[in-house]
Design a protein around this motif. Sequence first.
Motif, short mmCIF file in Angstrom:
data_model
loop_
_atom_site.label_atom_id
_atom_site.label_comp_id
_atom_site.label_asym_id
_atom_site.label_seq_id
_atom_site.Cartn_x
_atom_site.Cartn_y
_atom_site.Cartn_z
N TRP A 1 53.76 18.94 30.22
CA TRP A 1 53.83 18.18 28.97
C TRP A 1 54.24 19.08 27.80
O TRP A 1 55.08 18.70 26.98
CB TRP A 1 52.49 17.52 28.65
N ALA A 2 53.66 20.27 27.73
CA ALA A 2 54.01 21.20 26.65
C ALA A 2 55.47 21.60 26.75
O ALA A 2 56.17 21.69 25.73
CB ALA A 2 53.10 22.43 26.70
N PHE A 3 55.96 21.83 27.95
CA PHE A 3 57.35 22.22 28.15
C PHE A 3 58.29 21.08 27.76
O PHE A 3 59.27 21.29 27.04
CB PHE A 3 57.57 22.63 29.60
N ALA A 4 57.98 19.87 28.19
CA ALA A 4 58.83 18.72 27.88
C ALA A 4 58.85 18.44 26.37
O ALA A 4 59.92 18.25 25.78
CB ALA A 4 58.37 17.49 28.64
N LEU A 5 57.69 18.41 25.76
CA LEU A 5 57.63 18.12 24.33
C LEU A 5 58.20 19.27 23.50
O LEU A 5 58.82 19.05 22.46
CB LEU A 5 56.20 17.79 23.92
N GLY A 6 58.02 20.51 23.97
CA GLY A 6 58.64 21.65 23.29
C GLY A 6 60.15 21.59 23.36
O GLY A 6 60.85 21.96 22.42
N SER A 7 60.67 21.11 24.48
CA SER A 7 62.12 20.94 24.61
C SER A 7 62.63 19.90 23.61
O SER A 7 63.69 20.07 22.99
CB SER A 7 62.49 20.53 26.03
N VAL A 8 61.87 18.84 23.44
CA VAL A 8 62.25 17.79 22.48
C VAL A 8 62.25 18.35 21.06
O VAL A 8 63.17 18.08 20.28
CB VAL A 8 61.33 16.57 22.60
N THR A 9 61.25 19.16 20.72
CA THR A 9 61.23 19.72 19.37
C THR A 9 62.35 20.73 19.16
O THR A 9 62.86 20.87 18.05
CB THR A 9 59.88 20.36 19.02
N THR A 10 62.76 21.43 20.22
CA THR A 10 63.88 22.36 20.10
C THR A 10 65.17 21.60 19.82
O THR A 10 65.97 22.00 18.96
CB THR A 10 64.01 23.21 21.38
N VAL A 11 65.38 20.49 20.53
CA VAL A 11 66.55 19.64 20.25
C VAL A 11 66.45 19.13 18.81
O VAL A 11 67.44 19.14 18.06
CB VAL A 11 66.64 18.48 21.26
N GLY A 12 65.26 18.72 18.41
CA GLY A 12 65.07 18.23 17.04
C GLY A 12 65.33 19.30 15.99
O GLY A 12 65.87 19.00 14.92
N GLY A 13 64.97 20.54 16.28
CA GLY A 13 65.23 21.63 15.34
C GLY A 13 66.73 21.86 15.15
O GLY A 13 67.20 22.05 14.03
N GLY A 14 67.48 21.85 16.25
CA GLY A 14 68.93 22.00 16.14
C GLY A 14 69.56 20.83 15.39
O GLY A 14 70.47 21.02 14.58
#
Length: 138
Positions: free
Chosen positions: A61-74
């Motif tokens: 869950w942390a990995f998946a949601l962290g990936s979403v926030t990384t996309v959101g940051g870009g």
Amino acid sequence: MPPISLAAIALAFAVEWLADYIIGAVLFLVFAPELPASGTTPAEIQRISREMIATTAFLPWAFALGSVTTVGGGYLAARVARRVPYYHGLAMGIVGILYIFVMWHSDGGASQYAGLFLTIPLSILGAHFARKHMPPQT
């Protein structure tokens, strides 16, 4: 190389970091509800955290949601800058990798290495999504 908006990068990184912090706190509450008990010592908190990470679905869950926030940051960096979205996505990825190195744990495991390899592509993906919502450059 076109100018990069440092303000856009700083804002997007701050928002991404805050989102990751809040998501991490919520995940800890979901997967380790006994953690915030009053009188819990720091050693007990570390023990509970290690057990929770080793025995639950916390990491996926942390990995998946962290990936979403990384996309959101870009995405956010590119939208705030309003120009050269891919460069801003790349800049966000580089800042993310630097942050990974600063926060490196010797017991972090494969998730840290995955973060190193995926941060730049995910940030650029976010910038790509932002490009679709930006007016054409002249």
